[in-house]
Design an enzyme around this catalytic site. Structure first.
Site, PDB file in Angstrom:
ATOM      1  N   GLN A 101      54.073   1.688  49.725  1.00  0.00           N
ATOM      2  CA  GLN A 101      54.237   2.984  50.441  1.00  0.00           C
ATOM      3  C   GLN A 101      52.474   3.386  50.194  1.00  0.00           C
ATOM      4  O   GLN A 101      52.005   3.323  49.234  1.00  0.00           O
ATOM      5  CB  GLN A 101      54.906   3.882  49.562  1.00  0.00           C
ATOM      6  CG  GLN A 101      54.989   5.300  49.880  1.00  0.00           C
ATOM      7  CD  GLN A 101      55.745   6.278  49.022  1.00  0.00           C
ATOM      8  OE1 GLN A 101      55.333   6.354  47.830  1.00  0.00           O
ATOM      9  NE2 GLN A 101      56.601   7.112  49.522  1.00  0.00           N
ATOM     10  N   TYR A 183      52.614  15.951  49.553  1.00  0.00           N
ATOM     11  CA  TYR A 183      51.373  14.955  49.740  1.00  0.00           C
ATOM     12  C   TYR A 183      50.593  15.078  50.956  1.00  0.00           C
ATOM     13  O   TYR A 183      51.286  15.780  51.940  1.00  0.00           O
ATOM     14  CB  TYR A 183      51.645  13.892  49.309  1.00  0.00           C
ATOM     15  CG  TYR A 183      51.876  13.645  47.934  1.00  0.00           C
ATOM     16  CD1 TYR A 183      51.177  14.130  47.019  1.00  0.00           C
ATOM     17  CD2 TYR A 183      53.313  13.072  47.622  1.00  0.00           C
ATOM     18  CE1 TYR A 183      51.856  13.793  45.568  1.00  0.00           C
ATOM     19  CE2 TYR A 183      53.891  13.046  46.499  1.00  0.00           C
ATOM     20  CZ  TYR A 183      53.061  13.399  45.261  1.00  0.00           C
ATOM     21  OH  TYR A 183      53.736  13.714  43.901  1.00  0.00           O
TER      22      TYR A 183
HETATM   23  C1  LIG Z   1      58.931   7.818  37.860  1.00  0.00           C
HETATM   24  C2  LIG Z   1      59.359   8.435  39.179  1.00  0.00           C
HETATM   25  C3  LIG Z   1      57.922   7.990  40.069  1.00  0.00           C
HETATM   26  C4  LIG Z   1      58.424   8.307  41.539  1.00  0.00           C
HETATM   27  N1  LIG Z   1      57.228   8.185  42.269  1.00  0.00           N
HETATM   28  C5  LIG Z   1      57.333   8.235  43.716  1.00  0.00           C
HETATM   29  C6  LIG Z   1      56.574   7.693  44.701  1.00  0.00           C
HETATM   30  O1  LIG Z   1      55.673   6.934  44.074  1.00  0.00           O
HETATM   31  N2  LIG Z   1      56.565   7.963  45.863  1.00  0.00           N
HETATM   32  C7  LIG Z   1      57.847   8.405  46.440  1.00  0.00           C
HETATM   33  O2  LIG Z   1      57.936   8.919  47.612  1.00  0.00           O
HETATM   34  N3  LIG Z   1      58.620   8.895  45.442  1.00  0.00           N
HETATM   35  C8  LIG Z   1      58.513   8.910  44.109  1.00  0.00           C
HETATM   36  N4  LIG Z   1      59.520   9.359  43.411  1.00  0.00           N
HETATM   37  C9  LIG Z   1      60.622   9.792  43.996  1.00  0.00           C
HETATM   38  C10 LIG Z   1      61.763   8.933  44.077  1.00  0.00           C
HETATM   39  O3  LIG Z   1      61.277   7.712  44.787  1.00  0.00           O
HETATM   40  C11 LIG Z   1      63.145   9.313  44.541  1.00  0.00           C
HETATM   41  O4  LIG Z   1      62.705   9.936  45.881  1.00  0.00           O
HETATM   42  C12 LIG Z   1      63.663  10.348  43.656  1.00  0.00           C
HETATM   43  O5  LIG Z   1      63.395  10.129  42.124  1.00  0.00           O
HETATM   44  C13 LIG Z   1      64.939  10.756  43.975  1.00  0.00           C
HETATM   45  O6  LIG Z   1      65.853   9.556  44.061  1.00  0.00           O
HETATM   46  P1  LIG Z   1      66.683   9.106  42.688  1.00  0.00           P
HETATM   47  O7  LIG Z   1      67.940  10.395  42.602  1.00  0.00           O
HETATM   48  O8  LIG Z   1      67.526   7.877  43.007  1.00  0.00           O
HETATM   49  O9  LIG Z   1      65.882   9.115  41.352  1.00  0.00           O
HETATM   50  C14 LIG Z   1      59.402   9.086  42.002  1.00  0.00           C
HETATM   51  C15 LIG Z   1      60.416   9.183  41.156  1.00  0.00           C
HETATM   52  C16 LIG Z   1      60.540   8.798  39.838  1.00  0.00           C
HETATM   53  C17 LIG Z   1      61.645   9.031  38.929  1.00  0.00           C
END
Ligand SMILES: Cc1cc2nc3c(=O)[nH]c(=O)nc-3n(C[C@H](O)[C@H](O)[C@H](O)COP(=O)(O)O)c2cc1C
Length: 368
Positions: A101, A183
């Protein structure tokens, strides 16, 4: 009965064995953008997690575009060499396809790592100047960004293209843009953060102009056979912010720009007046379903998906082509193995771990 979640998917020339994707997750563990031994371990582990695709965290296209001092970058030869080593390692030991990404943090840059406070870097912690479509801070206490000039836009566009060229050289199987979570690129599209009255603001068309220019430029250097996508915002969850209809319009425009897929996320544009982002299971699914239907583009959905049956239903019902999971994979790096067991799907175990396969280990049934 065959599982929809474990059915293959072809994106451009890439064949994915299933519809499970590890969502990009910042690790805040890089040094001047250069991946570390943490990344080697983290991504090495995920190379064997059973998901068809693992997307490497937000990787920033210029040094000042990083969120924190620990964020990953792809703006130097050292950044490229480190990722090349990690990708080589993952390919050697595991089977997951690897995406990356590409991002620029815009007005959310120059921040502390979450575990160091997660706020704007104060004087003394080496803060840096930030840029955004308009000079509006992310929230109280955040840096006021400088409104970007056309020179800034040209530089950032080139930075995205250069980073994409590096990603292609490293050998990533898929490349995607971060167009969500407040962002820089999302910042342009949202009327909350873009109040420009020139050609780069105003109507949705004007606000989408810069991100679309970036998308077209990056498409120009990502080979046609390599899937190129974007994570976009399905809703700002804010009065006056982006809505599902805007997400559909953006997805259509991205498809026209040559993108192969979109990922539907939401929220994160501002701390001011922010209506809380829903936390209920699969909260982005209805949005993704509409984007998929109306924009007719391969669609991934993310957000509070954690249960194999839930993921199965989303794909089986045609609400999304792929599901991305973030925290569920931190909690259980073998989530996809357990999903395969629950749904009758197939995953490939590394030989070293084959004795834990449900077919030959009776203990697997006890764990369910
Ligand atoms: C530790 C962590 C780091 C994340 N870093 C990013 C990232 O680099 N890019 C992004 O688009 N989303 C990032 N997110 C968001 C996740 O990709 C995801 O969209 C969000 O946690 C919701 O999904 P989930 O309910 O499966 O955790 C991050 C989430 C977590 C928990």
């Amino acid at each position: 009965m065959t599982s929809a979640l474990f059915s293959p998917l072809r994106l451009a020339d890439l064949n994915l064995p299933n519809r499970i994707v590890v969502s990009p997750m910042c690790q805040y563990s890089a040094d001047d953008g250069v991946a570390s031994e943490w990344h080697m371990t983290h991504l090495g582990m995920l190379a064997n997690c059973g998901a068809g695709l693992v997307v490497v965290e937000a990787t920033h296209v210029e040094r000042f575009g990083r969120i924190t001092h620990g964020c990953l970058g792809l703006y130097s030869d050292a950044c490229e060499a480190a990722l090349e080593r990690i990708v080589g390692h993952c390919r050697h030991i595991g089977g997951a396809k690897l995406g990356i990404q590409l991002s620029h943090a815009g007005r959310k840059a120059s921040a502390q790592r979450p575990w160091e406070g997660g706020k704007a870097l104060p004087t003394g912690e080496d803060p840096w100047p930030t840029i955004a479509p308009s000079a509006i801070p992310f929230g109280p206490g955040w840096h006021t960004p400088r409104a970007m000039t056309e020179e800034d836009m040209a530089r950032v566009r080139v930075a995205f293209v250069d980073a994409a060229k590096r990603a292609v050289r490293v050998g990533f199987d898929a490349v995607e843009l971060h167009l969500a979570h407040g962002y820089l690129l999302h910042g342009f599209v949202s009327p909350i953060s873009n109040t420009r009255d020139d050609d780069w603001g105003g109507s949705l068309e004007g606000r989408m102009r810069f991100p679309l220019e970036v998308a077209r430029a990056v498409r120009g250097v990502v080979p046609r056979g390599t899937p190129f996508g974007a994570r976009l915002t399905g809703s700002d969850w804010l009065e006056g912010g982006l809505t599902v209809a805007d997400a559909v319009a953006l997805a259509k425009a991205l498809k026209e720009a040559g993108l192969d897929y979109v990922d539907v996320s939401s929220g994160g544009v501002s701390t001011t007046g922010q209506a809380s982002v829903p936390r209920d299971p699969g909260y982005n699914v209805p949005i993704a379903e509409r984007v998929r239907r109306e924009a007719a583009i391969a669609t991934r959905v993310v957000g509070m998906i954690a249960n194999p049956k839930q993921a199965e239903v989303i794909v089986a019902n045609g609400q999304a082509d792929m599901v991305a999971l973030a925290r569920a994979f931190l909690d259980d790096p073998h989530w996809a193995w357990h999903a395969a067991q629950a749904l009758g799907g197939e995953v490939t175990y590394p030989p070293q771990y084959q004795r834990a396969e449900a077919a030959i280990w009776p203990g697997a049934a006890l764990r369910m």
